[in-house]
Design a protein around this motif. Structure first.
Motif, short mmCIF file in Angstrom:
data_model
loop_
_atom_site.label_atom_id
_atom_site.label_comp_id
_atom_site.label_asym_id
_atom_site.label_seq_id
_atom_site.Cartn_x
_atom_site.Cartn_y
_atom_site.Cartn_z
N LYS A 64 0.91 -1.26 0.07
CA LYS A 64 0.04 -0.17 0.02
C LYS A 64 0.71 1.46 -0.05
O LYS A 64 2.00 1.27 0.50
CB LYS A 64 -0.87 0.10 1.23
CG LYS A 64 -1.81 -1.13 1.00
CD LYS A 64 -2.86 -1.24 2.31
CE LYS A 64 -3.84 -2.43 2.34
NZ LYS A 64 -4.80 -2.20 3.47
N ARG A 65 0.40 2.36 -0.59
CA ARG A 65 1.03 3.47 -0.63
C ARG A 65 0.38 4.60 -0.01
O ARG A 65 -0.78 4.77 -0.11
CB ARG A 65 1.36 3.78 -2.31
CG ARG A 65 2.29 2.73 -3.00
CD ARG A 65 3.51 2.89 -2.62
NE ARG A 65 4.23 1.79 -2.92
CZ ARG A 65 5.86 1.42 -2.74
NH1 ARG A 65 6.48 2.79 -2.36
NH2 ARG A 65 6.22 0.50 -3.38
N ASP A 66 1.29 5.60 0.42
CA ASP A 66 0.84 6.93 1.06
C ASP A 66 1.81 7.81 0.42
O ASP A 66 2.99 8.21 0.91
CB ASP A 66 1.09 6.70 2.55
CG ASP A 66 0.42 7.97 3.02
OD1 ASP A 66 -0.12 8.60 2.69
OD2 ASP A 66 0.81 8.22 4.30
N LEU A 80 3.07 2.47 2.93
CA LEU A 80 1.93 2.82 4.04
C LEU A 80 2.78 2.42 5.59
O LEU A 80 2.77 1.23 5.66
CB LEU A 80 0.66 2.52 3.90
CG LEU A 80 -0.38 2.69 4.82
CD1 LEU A 80 -0.74 4.15 4.86
CD2 LEU A 80 -1.65 1.92 4.75
#
Length: 938
Positions: free
Chosen positions: A114-116, A121
């Motif tokens: 997952k990316r932030d 993330l």
């Protein structure tokens, strides 16, 4: 303790330096170099992970190096990264670092999927401090199920996080361990549902059971190791915890210490990789030991990387490196990171290459056991292992160690041709070795019939009955040899009991019976065995061995055949498909079994006819023949009479209608007179009955036959007259009786009677005097009757002619006053016919079937017409006439009969008068009409 100096050294890995991808011009690529300042690293999920790279901006980053060597990074902390742990089964990275000066370590959990804002993330952040006292983090480990995370500290405490480590709400953090020595290593061990945590410090080793409440622990040893000098093995070493001290390497189970290996030298790094133990150590033994032994980052001495195979006790690879930072495993290879930023890859050679490299040395020094262990640990295929076993066996055989050689040859079963081994051990002195090999060949179900024969011959040569019994009786569920071959060999060698056991156990019924009957001569047991077989097999074996059994045990065999042919069910309680269903064999097929056993055959056949009325015809035929034979040879009159009645009763049972000729032949062969006469009578062969009595000159019987059957076959009297006429002795009495019957039935013309009796020289005219007188008197009376009838017909003809003339010349007057039907007085309208009958019109319409025929005369007229038509139909029956003329004894009577019917006359029936006929023709027509009572209405 394993002696390290005795271990063989091999080169099972190829060393290369990782280089940058080649440019478009194809020029040689330079070595790939990492940026300086790497402090920690790890690997997993397809990348090498590095941390704490000091950058110019003073920010700390985590770097990812994929296989394509394209570096990527993101900022994780503001100051430094001290620990990294990449999970192998999840895209989760756990890091420990610092964002500010002082001892304030923070734990961050990253979800790499997952990316932030372009970065992974961060799912959780919490401080890594045991209680309220700040201390330095020394080690980190995370369980692959994401439910446990352990952090070790320099003050000797261990913090355990239980629950979902990626979330704050679902996890709980507590101090698991407190001590006075720095924690240098942690490792989770999962075995089924039990989870253990190994904790190692510089001075001791302990294990905690995390799957039990209160986490009970056990101290495993009182010495520890330096940082990064512990690891957990894989299942090939039973997930043991490895601790590397300066003198030895120890292996631990959760509850005890295991083996140890004497690997000397100061250990710097310890890892486990695919069954190998990887140890990085220093060459110098004089380097000072710091508080964390092996963690001297500034030491530039040469370091040795050794890869050990603990199972096979050899060194798979050894090489010297400059200042190793860490050894990582990824993409099926080992990557050695050095302080100068270079990465060296150690690629393990394939199994075949490794074996070829070491085989020559091992075989030359006869180190076959090591070669075998090495091949097994590297999962060499069975063909390769078999070749090593073969060479090992050949080596031992050449040295004279036949017992050891055969053990190696046994391990080649399934790959090596058995004949290669068998030829070596055919000598009588080595027969026990050959026996061992053949036994194993059979246990693996790879033996053929020849191998079974050879093994059994070995047993018989050794006279080892116990081994023989063990071989044939051990396997209850699976047979490892050809049973039929074994039975043959055992029978040939005289081991009948063993052969019988095999035949019975494996249901080789034919062999069982053959041995019992031909070798052991146990006929009673063989018969009992047949009685336990299924119907089809019992039937076939009784046909095959019935004669032998009948010769030796006739009564028991007869009883079994009775059961087999009536309602057979196997004895002995054997159950199976169709076993309980009664079946019947064809009793006729077992008659040949009773050769030379007529008494038993008679009992068998009589039983079958009593209990099974629909027995085959052959049963009745044979029984009749037996009874006739017994009757013919019996001398005692009373018994003979009984046998006579039995035979005649059987004949009268009605079972010989379809085989009449056969039964007749049997009776004639044995001169069974009553049976012959009975069969003649049943076959309506009356002439044969009479001829039988004629041959035996039984005159009264001849007359009786004629009286009984003369009505059915009239020629019997004629034949009787001819027979008596040819007899020279006085037969006047019998001739008179015959002539009387011939006279009464009018069977022969008198002339023929006289001609027949003319052949007898003793017969005189007085014999036929009465016959001739009576015959002439009858003919005279017949002539008188015929003359009277002729006269009557003449008078009637004259009368009819007068009536015809009267009809022609004068009118017909109808004077009837009463109706011919109701007898009432006639009233108009009325109907009159030329025949003289008159009717009321309503009576005529009610009873008449035709408007032109008199109802009263119509029945008689129809009779006449039917006679005429019948004569016309019979005129063309030439075939019938010829047949009757040929078969009749009195052909003249047949001709006269047909002549009287008008067959030889041309008859013309005139019903209407065509125009242009003469008066004579008209007169003839009127006469014909009167003759047949034809009617004409007024």
């Amino acid at each position: 303790m394993a002696a390290y100096l005795q271990w063989r050294r091999f080169v099972f890995f190829d060393r290369e330096t990782v280089r940058e991808p080649s440019g478009p011009d194809g020029a040689g690529a330079k070595p790939f170099t990492l940026p300086p300042g790497i402090a920690v690293c790890d690997s997993g999920r397809g990348s090498l992970v590095f941390g704490d790279i000091l950058c110019g901006a003073g920010r700390c980053q985590i770097w990812f190096l994929p296989r394509s060597l394209q570096l990527s990074s993101f900022q994780a902390y503001k100051l430094r990264v001290t620990h990294l742990y990449q999970l192998k089964q999840h895209s989760i990275l756990v890091s420990i670092g610092e964002d500010e000066e002082g001892i304030n370590p923070l734990v961050k959990v990253w979800n790499l999927e997952k990316r932030d804002g372009g970065n992974p993330l961060c799912t959780r952040i919490f401080p890594a401090i045991p209680g309220n006292k700040p201390t330095v983090v020394s080690c980190l480990t995370v369980h692959e199920n994401l439910n446990f995370m352990a952090i070790g500290f320099a003050d000797g405490s261990v913090v355990l996080t239980k629950g979902d480590i990626t979330r704050d709400r679902h996890s709980k953090t507590q101090i698991l361990h407190e001590g006075s020595y720095p924690v240098t290593g942690l490792a989770f061990r999962q075995s089924g549902k039990t989870t253990h945590l190994f904790v190692v410090t510089t001075e001791n080793i302990q294990s905690y059971m995390l799957s039990v409440k209160d986490y009970p622990h056990l101290e495993l040893d009182t010495h520890g190791c330096g940082l990064r000098c512990s690891s957990l093995s894989d299942p090939s070493q039973d997930l043991q915890f490895i601790v590397a001290g300066n003198e030895c390497v120890y292996l631990y189970q959760p509850d005890e210490r295991g083996p140890c290996f004497a690997f000397e030298g100061q250990k710097l790094i310890v890892h486990w990789y695919r069954g190998y133990l990887i140890i990085v150590s220093k060459d110098r033994k004089t380097s000072p030991k710091s508080e964390f032994a092996g963690n001297e980052a500034q030491n530039s001495d040469k370091q040795v990387l050794n890869i050990y195979d603990l199972c096979n006790k050899f060194i798979a690879y050894s090489s010297v490196f400059d200042d190793i930072v860490d050894v990582l495993a990824e993409w099926g290879s080992l990557y050695v990171l050095t302080r100068d930023g270079k990465i060296h890859v150690l690629q393990e050679k394939d199994t075949q290459t490794k074996l070829e490299a070491c085989k020559f040395m091992l075989f030359r020094k006869n180190l076959f056991e090591m070669a075998i262990n090495l091949a097994k640990s590297h999962h060499l295929d069975s063909d390769g292992l078999s070749e090593i076993f073969r060479q090992y066996g050949d080596h031992l055989y050449n040295k004279g160690n036949h017992d050891g050689a055969i053990q190696q040859y046994i391990r080649t079963i399934g790959k090596l041709e058995p004949s290669y081994v068998i030829r070596k051990f055919l000598d009588a002195q080595r027969i026990h070795n050959l026996t061992a090999y053949l036994q194993m060949l059979h246990l693996q179900s790879l033996a053929n019939a020849d191998h079974t024969t050879l093994l059994l011959n070995c047993y018989t040569k050794l006279k080892d009955s116990s081994k023989l019994e063990e071989f044939i009786k051990t396997s209850e569920s699976e047979v490892h040899f050809d049973v039929e071959t074994a039975i043959k060999v055992l029978r040939q060698a005289g081991y009948y009991s063993h052969a019988v056991y095999l035949a019975e156990k494996h249901e080789h019924h034919e062999w069982y019976l053959k041995i019992q009957l031909e070798d052991i001569k146990n006929y009673q047991e063989a018969l009992h065995y047949i009685g336990k077989l299924p119907f089809e097999q019992a039937e076939s074996n009784m046909k095959r061995y019935g004669k032998i059994l009948m010769h030796h045990v006739p009564n028991e065999t007869t009883e079994l055949l009775k059961i087999l042919c009536t309602d057979y069910c196997p004895s002995g309680g054997i159950e199976g498909p169709g076993m309980l269903e009664g079946k019947k064999a064809n009793s006729e097929e077992f008659i040949p079994v009773f050769a030379n056993n007529s008494r038993e055959l008679k009992a068998f056949l009589e039983h079958m006819t009593e209990v099974q009325a629909d027995s085959p015809q052959g049963v009745y035929d044979t029984l009749l023949e037996l009874r006739l034979q017994n009757w013919a040879h019996e001398q005692d009159e009373q018994i003979k009479e009984k046998l006579h009645n039995e035979a005649l009763t059987l004949l009268k049972s009605g079972r010989f209608k379809t085989v009449f000729d056969k039964a007749l032949v049997l009776c004639q062969m044995h001169n069974f007179k009553d049976g012959v006469l009975y069969l003649y009578e049943q076959g309506k062969l009356f002439q044969q009955i009479m001829h039988y009595h004629m041959q035996n000159e039984q005159y009264k019987k001849v007359i009786e036959v004629c009286e009984l059957y003369g009505d059915q076959e009239a020629c019997l009297w004629e034949q009787a007259l001819s027979y008596f006429a040819r007899k020279e002795e006085n037969c006047k009495e019998y001739i008179a009786a015959v002539l009387k019957h011939i006279e009464n039935k009018n069977l022969m013309p008198p002339l023929l009677v006289v001609q027949t009796l003319a052949h007898n020289s003793t017969a005189t005219l007085s014999v036929i005097k009465d016959y001739l007188v009576n015959k002439l008197q009858k003919q005279s009376r017949q002539i008188e009757q015929d003359e009277q009838r002729i006269q009557k017909y003449r008078e009637e003809t004259t009368r009819i002619r007068l009536e015809i003339e009267e009809l022609k010349a004068s009118p017909k007057i109808f004077q009837k006053t009463k109706c011919s039907i109701c007898t009432s007085a006639l009233e108009l309208p009325s109907v009159h016919f030329l025949c003289g009958h008159s009717f009321h019109q309503h009576c005529f319409e009610s009873y008449s079937e035709s408007d032109s025929e008199c109802p009263t005369c119509m029945p008689e007229n129809r009779k006449v017409m039917d006679m005429i038509r019948a004569q016309e139909q019979k005129r063309d029956l030439h075939d019938q006439f010829q047949h009757q003329l040929k078969c009749s004894n009195d052909g003249f009577s047949v001709v006269a009969d047909y002549f009287g019917r008008g067959v030889f006359n041309k008859l013309t029936l005139i019903t209407d008068l065509p125009s242009g006929k003469t008066a004579t023709t008209i007169e003839a027509g009127l006469q014909r009409e009167l003759l047949i009572h034809t009617k004409r209405s007024t």
